[in-house]
Design a protein around this motif. Structure first.
Motif, mmCIF file in Angstrom:
data_model
loop_
_atom_site.group_PDB
_atom_site.id
_atom_site.type_symbol
_atom_site.label_atom_id
_atom_site.label_comp_id
_atom_site.label_asym_id
_atom_site.label_seq_id
_atom_site.Cartn_x
_atom_site.Cartn_y
_atom_site.Cartn_z
ATOM 1 N N TYR A 1 0.371 6.407 5.350
ATOM 2 C CA TYR A 1 -0.838 7.187 5.616
ATOM 3 C C TYR A 1 -0.599 8.071 6.834
ATOM 4 O O TYR A 1 -0.104 7.604 7.869
ATOM 5 N N MET B 1 -2.459 10.239 2.012
ATOM 6 C CA MET B 1 -1.505 9.180 1.701
ATOM 7 C C MET B 1 -0.290 9.763 0.992
ATOM 8 O O MET B 1 -0.397 10.734 0.241
ATOM 9 N N LEU C 1 -7.811 4.562 13.785
ATOM 10 C CA LEU C 1 -7.489 4.023 12.461
ATOM 11 C C LEU C 1 -8.757 3.865 11.624
ATOM 12 O O LEU C 1 -9.688 3.187 12.040
ATOM 13 N N THR D 1 2.277 3.885 9.713
ATOM 14 C CA THR D 1 0.855 3.703 9.418
ATOM 15 C C THR D 1 0.680 3.715 7.905
ATOM 16 O O THR D 1 1.235 4.576 7.222
ATOM 17 N N TRP E 1 -3.968 2.482 -7.973
ATOM 18 C CA TRP E 1 -2.847 1.913 -7.207
ATOM 19 C C TRP E 1 -1.776 1.351 -8.143
ATOM 20 O O TRP E 1 -1.038 0.444 -7.775
ATOM 21 N N LYS F 1 -10.901 2.524 8.127
ATOM 22 C CA LYS F 1 -10.934 1.251 7.423
ATOM 23 C C LYS F 1 -9.780 1.171 6.424
ATOM 24 O O LYS F 1 -9.438 2.147 5.766
ATOM 25 N N ARG F 2 -9.148 -0.018 6.351
ATOM 26 C CA ARG F 2 -8.044 -0.319 5.443
ATOM 27 C C ARG F 2 -6.754 0.414 5.805
ATOM 28 O O ARG F 2 -5.823 0.457 5.013
ATOM 29 N N VAL F 3 -6.688 0.977 6.997
ATOM 30 C CA VAL F 3 -5.455 1.608 7.472
ATOM 31 C C VAL F 3 -4.943 0.799 8.658
ATOM 32 O O VAL F 3 -5.697 0.492 9.581
ATOM 33 N N HIS G 1 -2.023 2.646 4.309
ATOM 34 C CA HIS G 1 -3.316 2.305 3.720
ATOM 35 C C HIS G 1 -3.087 1.148 2.747
ATOM 36 O O HIS G 1 -2.208 1.218 1.882
ATOM 37 N N THR G 2 -3.862 0.066 2.878
ATOM 38 C CA THR G 2 -3.650 -1.093 2.019
ATOM 39 C C THR G 2 -4.025 -0.775 0.581
ATOM 40 O O THR G 2 -4.934 0.012 0.320
ATOM 41 N N ARG G 3 -3.319 -1.421 -0.350
ATOM 42 C CA ARG G 3 -3.597 -1.212 -1.765
ATOM 43 C C ARG G 3 -4.871 -1.935 -2.180
ATOM 44 O O ARG G 3 -5.441 -2.721 -1.416
ATOM 45 N N GLY H 1 0.825 -1.207 0.000
ATOM 46 C CA GLY H 1 0.000 0.000 0.000
ATOM 47 C C GLY H 1 0.855 1.251 0.000
ATOM 48 O O GLY H 1 1.940 1.277 -0.588
#
Length: 771
Positions: free
Chosen positions: A16, A23, A424, A441, A125, A426-428, A443-445, A13
């Motif tokens: 963040y 991001m 946090l 920290t 992404w 969502k998705r972090v 953020h997911t891809r 990712g």
């Protein structure tokens, strides 16, 4: 970023900023070697935990790393939903009609929007359908449904195979393996017995007796062993005093319920539960073996997971050590398998893997939304923690308890960690990696797999290509007449499960063949079984036309298991003298046709081990090449990090020169003027090795030329930029020259043929075989 996936970096990712909610533009790269110290993913429902897990597995698969994934909830089945073309028709079969109806759209319209959403998400992404295609081509995906025929079946109960020699020769590991399997088997039969119970001791002793001799035990054999054990004493007590036959009969009856159950066939048929074949196919290509177990009861889940973990340990101990990542074991919800106080059958093997798997290059990844149910003393072995949003105070306290045993956790205070985990989105996730200098920290891809949620049994059946209503049922056996053979001639029956009208006769020759050669290092033996359908009346049978069959002594019966007419035997087949001649002819054919093959690899100077398959050897070579690649890549990182730091110093001197020359230029500092974000250096060095210098050089070029001194300083800055670009090109050329192929199928092998001597062939069985 994609160009450098071969360097073992997982694209998870982007960093963040919790304060600004923004991001970074740079990708967050995770070194695959860090996973050998294991990882844990913790987050409440809706935190994006499963998405992160699937993303992590996608990166492993595209890097040719095999995966065994245990899926208690059914979410990991989505790894099978990868669509390189990103066409609406690809998504349509996996759309929930109710979801489309709630949106007021047809399934076709809903699928079209989903396809567009996935294409847009991937693009944001820096991904596309070609990356999905590369992942699909890199790995063979298999979806198993243990104890069910809705997906690919797997055999667990057909044969309780002896563990590898490395386990048998280690008393502690062998005792743990016997105890684990005995406990899980009794648990499946509804017997919740402690390790020191009579039932557990008896079953453990039967398994230990057989396994120490290298013999497998099927469930029927175990039941017979309970009734008539192959020993007369347990400890200092005679068997009848310790466990009377009447009470052993009750245990045998409970175990027999398993054997008589209609669902038994689903546990005893299918692919073997063999980690070697679960991780790589016959060509050595890596596999992703996904075991979805959401359809099983709690007892059945525990039985399966325990058996899989135990066999993985046995395989692991037979592998050479490695510092690189060899394979991944992923459990999507570890709740109940590693509790802090209780001792379920799965806990011992999980503890063993967490403590020992690092040395063998196996990364264990455990995910959960129930942090209070984890043994954090065990998880202190995990070097990477992915922490998502948590709400309850109890969950946060348990996570803090777990981190206290992990190196680097002193960076956190209880208050800081609590505030971070509560804020946090969502998705972090908060990434704490003991191999890094500081937590981060990120953020997911966007996942390459379509996250459709748990699949239904019919959808799984469609994915695995099985027809609806397919089943595996044990055939009922019936007794039949016995064919009387002359003295000196042996005969056996083999039921192949077909519906033939007659018993057809042929000649069977089974032999043990020994191979002795200095290149083997030690003697090797193999079993050979040959069969000829037609028994001639005169002359010698042509053994060159014989069929090699896979047969065990347990497959052969002295009486026919089905009552069918028998083919009439020619007179010559009832002559003992003919059988003596045919036996010698069979031995000559075996000597000529059954050579032992070894493989060699010139570049690594490796030779296959006795009984090591070609696929296993290719996997070992690929691992050696991966280690060499990682070693060379590490050297390149050190080399170019040093050069880059020299250029940083030159830049700093140029910046100071500009500040000295003019006060008016202070608001337009030169540190916003030089771009160090070149493609090769940035992707290759990642977070660990490079600094970020800010905005583009063009702004410095637009500065007003206030004096000749400033012009000269800017010229020096331009030269720094040119030096950076030259360094970038130099690295690109070195990477292009780095050609260490790790694709097992592309490895070129040479064969070494070893033939047996006549004295090294022992005919074990020779006679008539009815089929």
């Amino acid at each position: 970023m994609i160009d450098y996936e071969k360097l073992g970096a997982f694209y998870l990712g982007r960093e963040y900023d919790l304060g600004t909610g923004s991001m970074a533009s740079e990708s967050l790269l995770y070194d695959s070697r860090d996973l050998t110290t294991h990882a844990v993913i913790i987050g409440m429902t809706g935190s994006g935990k499963t998405g992160l897990g699937i993303t992590l597995l996608e990166e492993a698969l595209i890097d040719n790393i095999p995966v065994i994934a245990i899926d208690p909830k059914g979410d990991l089945t989505n790894l099978m939903l990868t669509f390189p073309d990103l066409a609406p028709s690809d998504f349509q079969p996996w759309i929930d009609p109710a979801e489309a109806a709630n949106a007021g759209e047809s399934i076709e319209e809903f699928a079209s929007k989903r396809a567009a959403t996935w294409k847009k998400g991937l693009k944001e992404w820096n991904q596309d359908g070609e990356r999905i295609r590369r992942m699909r081509e890199a790995v063979e995906m298999r979806l198993y449904t243990p104890g069910s025929t809705s997906g690919r079946p797997v055999s667990v109960l057909r044969s309780l195979d002896a563990p590898p020699a490395a386990i048998i020769e280690d008393p502690d590991l062998f005792r743990d393996s016997v105890s684990t399997i005995a406990t899980s088997l009794l648990n499946l039969a509804g017997i919740d017995e402690a390790d020191l119970s009579r039932e557990h001791t008896l079953v453990s002793t039967i398994l230990s007796s057989a396994w120490s001799e290298g013999r497998a035990v099927d469930l029927a054999g175990l039941i017979r062993g309970v009734q008539q054990p192959p020993f007369t004493r347990i400890g200092v007590l005679d068997l009848e005093s310790y466990f009377p036959s009447r009470e052993r009969f009750e245990l045998a009856t409970k175990l027999n319920h398993l054997l008589a159950s209609p669902s038994f066939a689903a546990w005893s048929e299918g692919d073997p539960l063999d980690p070697a074949t679960l991780l790589r196919n016959d060509a050595g290509q890596p596999r992703a073996s996904i075991f979805t177990i959401s359809h099983l009861s709690d007892r059945e889940r525990m039985f399966f997971v325990t058996n899989l973990l135990d066999r993985l340990i046995g395989w692991m101990r037979s592998q050479p050590g490695t510092p690189s990542l060899r394979a991944i074991l992923y459990i999507d919800e570890v709740f109940g398998y590693l509790p802090p106080v209780a001792e379920p059958p799965s806990k011992k093997p999980l503890l063993t893997l967490l403590k020992q798997a690092r040395a063998f290059g196996i990364g264990v990844v455990l995910a959960t939304q129930n942090p209070v149910d984890l043994d954090y003393k065990a998880l202190s072995n995990a070097g990477t923690w992915f922490l998502g949003r948590l709400q309850t105070e109890r969950d946060k306290e348990r996570v803090m308890d777990g981190l206290r045993g992990v190196r680097g956790s002193e960076r956190f205070t209880a208050g800081e960690l609590e505030r971070t985990l509560s804020s946090l989105p969502k998705r972090v996730f908060l990434l704490h990696n003991v191999h890094e200098n500081a937590p981060v920290t990120f953020h997911t891809r966007w996942a390459m797999s379509y996250l459709a949620g748990p699949l239904t049994r019919n959808q799984i059946r469609d994915l695995t290509g099985l027809s609806k209503g397919s089943s595996l049922e044990a055939a009922a056996a019936s007794t039949g007449a016995v064919t009387v053979m002359p003295p000196g001639i042996s005969a056996w029956y083999l039921d192949d499960g077909s519906d033939g009208e007659t018993w057809d006769a042929g000649l069977l020759a089974t032999a043990v063949v020994h191979y002795t050669d200095r290149r083997l290092g030690k003697g090797v033996s193999r079993d050979v079984a040959l069969f000829i359908d037609v028994v001639p009346d005169r002359g010698q049978p042509d053994w060159d036309d014989a069929e090699e069959i896979d047969i065990d002594d347990s497959d052969l019966a002295a009486t026919p298991p089905k009552n069918r007419p028998h083919e009439q035997l020619p007179r010559g087949a009832l002559d003992e003298a003919n059988h003596d001649k045919w036996r010698r002819a069979a031995a000559r054919t075996i000597r000529h046709d059954f050579a032992y093959t070894l493989y060699t690899h010139t570049a690594t100077k490796l030779m296959s081990e006795p009984d090591e398959t070609e696929a296993e050897f290719r996997g070992r070579i690929a691992q050696k090449l991966r280690e060499k690649r990682d070693e060379v890549a590490a050297g390149l990182r050190t080399k170019y990090d040093r050069k880059l730091r020299t250029l940083e110093a030159r830049y700093e001197r140029a910046r100071q020169a500009v500040e000295r020359e003019t006060d008016q230029a202070r608001e337009r500092k030169l540190d916003t003027a030089v771009s160090f974000g070149t493609a090769v250096l940035g992707a290759f060095l990642g977070r660990k090795g490079t600094s970020t210098f800010g905005t583009a050089l063009s702004r410095a070029g637009r500065m007003k030329k206030e004096s000749a001194d400033i012009d000269r300083a800017n010229e020096r800055s331009e030269r720094v930029k040119l030096d950076i670009e030259a360094l970038d090109r130099e690295l690109a050329e070195e990477l292009e020259s780095l050609d260490l192929a790790t694709d097992p199928a592309a490895i070129e092998l040479e064969e070494v043929t070893i033939r047996p001597k006549a004295s090294d062939i022992t005919i074990r069985r020779f006679g008539i075989l009815w089929r």
